[in-house]
Scaffold this motif. Structure first.
Motif, mmCIF file in Angstrom:
data_model
loop_
_atom_site.group_PDB
_atom_site.id
_atom_site.type_symbol
_atom_site.label_atom_id
_atom_site.label_comp_id
_atom_site.label_asym_id
_atom_site.label_seq_id
_atom_site.Cartn_x
_atom_site.Cartn_y
_atom_site.Cartn_z
ATOM 1 N N UNK A 21 130.864 27.542 7.643
ATOM 2 C CA UNK A 21 131.732 26.111 7.068
ATOM 3 C C UNK A 21 132.549 26.014 8.100
ATOM 4 N N UNK A 22 132.752 24.538 7.970
ATOM 5 C CA UNK A 22 133.645 23.865 8.861
ATOM 6 C C UNK A 22 134.443 22.478 8.239
ATOM 7 N N UNK A 23 135.675 22.469 8.337
ATOM 8 C CA UNK A 23 136.466 21.184 7.567
ATOM 9 C C UNK A 23 136.039 21.157 6.178
ATOM 10 N N UNK A 24 136.051 22.057 5.566
ATOM 11 C CA UNK A 24 135.842 22.409 4.086
ATOM 12 C C UNK A 24 134.528 22.067 3.519
ATOM 13 N N UNK A 126 130.555 19.465 0.556
ATOM 14 C CA UNK A 126 131.951 19.909 0.421
ATOM 15 C C UNK A 126 131.869 21.144 -0.448
ATOM 16 N N UNK A 127 132.626 22.191 0.074
ATOM 17 C CA UNK A 127 132.702 23.294 -0.806
ATOM 18 C C UNK A 127 133.083 23.190 -2.065
ATOM 19 N N UNK A 128 133.758 22.007 -2.501
ATOM 20 C CA UNK A 128 134.273 21.790 -3.949
ATOM 21 C C UNK A 128 132.995 21.490 -4.686
ATOM 22 N N UNK A 132 130.702 22.421 -8.824
ATOM 23 C CA UNK A 132 130.369 21.556 -9.778
ATOM 24 C C UNK A 132 128.785 21.442 -9.832
ATOM 25 N N UNK A 133 128.161 20.216 -9.350
ATOM 26 C CA UNK A 133 126.768 19.904 -9.620
ATOM 27 C C UNK A 133 125.933 20.315 -8.409
ATOM 28 N N UNK A 134 126.298 20.786 -7.362
ATOM 29 C CA UNK A 134 125.280 20.962 -6.352
ATOM 30 C C UNK A 134 124.588 22.552 -6.602
ATOM 31 N N UNK A 135 123.456 22.717 -6.600
ATOM 32 C CA UNK A 135 122.724 23.795 -7.050
ATOM 33 C C UNK A 135 122.392 24.415 -5.589
ATOM 34 N N UNK A 146 132.788 30.918 -2.049
ATOM 35 C CA UNK A 146 134.205 29.907 -2.396
ATOM 36 C C UNK A 146 135.222 30.979 -2.270
ATOM 37 N N UNK A 147 135.366 32.302 -2.585
ATOM 38 C CA UNK A 147 136.459 33.169 -2.562
ATOM 39 C C UNK A 147 136.102 34.297 -1.882
ATOM 40 N N UNK A 148 135.846 34.508 -0.664
ATOM 41 C CA UNK A 148 135.033 35.703 0.085
ATOM 42 C C UNK A 148 136.308 37.037 -0.209
ATOM 43 N N UNK A 149 135.487 37.974 -0.455
ATOM 44 C CA UNK A 149 136.169 39.419 -0.724
ATOM 45 C C UNK A 149 136.454 40.106 0.699
ATOM 46 N N UNK A 150 137.513 40.825 0.693
ATOM 47 C CA UNK A 150 137.617 41.642 1.970
ATOM 48 C C UNK A 150 136.432 42.412 2.187
ATOM 49 N N UNK A 151 135.784 43.157 1.317
ATOM 50 C CA UNK A 151 134.787 44.096 1.494
ATOM 51 C C UNK A 151 133.318 43.306 1.141
ATOM 52 N N UNK A 152 132.393 43.997 1.988
ATOM 53 C CA UNK A 152 131.169 43.373 1.831
ATOM 54 C C UNK A 152 130.623 43.575 0.246
ATOM 55 N N UNK A 153 129.792 42.445 -0.287
ATOM 56 C CA UNK A 153 129.759 42.516 -1.646
ATOM 57 C C UNK A 153 127.925 42.472 -1.768
ATOM 58 N N UNK A 154 127.736 43.032 -3.014
ATOM 59 C CA UNK A 154 126.313 43.243 -3.175
ATOM 60 C C UNK A 154 125.866 42.501 -4.437
#
Length: 160
Positions: A21-24, A126-128, A132-135, A146-154
């Motif tokens: 990720x760079x510049x949004x 764009x992350x935005x 929306x429409x990007x798969x 989009x909203x990273x967690x502090x812990x590793x997710x599964x």
């Protein structure tokens, strides 16, 4: 040799992916006429996941990255031709070491699988647009990008 096992009944795949990720915007790969996916590839025997990720970025887009942290572990089930595939994928956050690739828009690269060349397009999205429409494949990973967690997710993605 990739850690990729195939028999008549199923395929097993061990893969890594890098979230850049760079510049949004996020850099995604896209085979011709297909959905977006995270850049990465199959881990080779006796290669660490971090070594694989660095190698894949060099092979596919000719740039060097550093690997930051493990974001997610995915168990992904999808069709591989006529067989079901069970894939384990580790997703890492990464950053560029230098800026020798286009930092906006779309550029061309390629990958190989089963001795076949696959033309790829690399796109700064764009992350935005992920909201929306990007798969992006796998869809279950997108909320953690989009909203990273502090812990590793599964997560589990079942497409079969």
């Amino acid at each position: 040799m990739d850690i990729l096992f195939k028999n008549d009944d199923f395929v097993f795949s061990y893969r890594v992916g890098g979230i850049l990720i760079r510049n949004g915007k996020i850099l995604l790969q896209r085979p011709k006429d297909d959905d977006y996916s995270i850049i990465g590839g199959h881990v080779a025997a006796m290669e660490t996941s971090i070594e694989t990720l660095k190698r894949e970025f060099e092979e596919e887009i000719h740039t060097k990255i550093e690997v930051d942290n493990l974001l997610a572990i995915g168990e992904i089930y999808f069709p591989w031709g006529k067989r079901p595939c069970h894939q384990i994928c580790l997703y890492y956050n990464v950053h560029l070491v230098n800026y020798d690739i286009p930092l906006d828009g779309v550029f061309h690269g390629y990958d190989g699988l089963d001795d076949k060349r696959i033309d790829l397009y690399f796109c700064w999205v764009p992350l935005e647009d992920l909201k929306n429409d990007v798969k992006v494949y796998p869809q279950e990973l997108v909320p953690y990008i989009l909203e990273p967690k502090k812990e590793i997710v599964h997560f589990v993605s079942k497409q079969i």
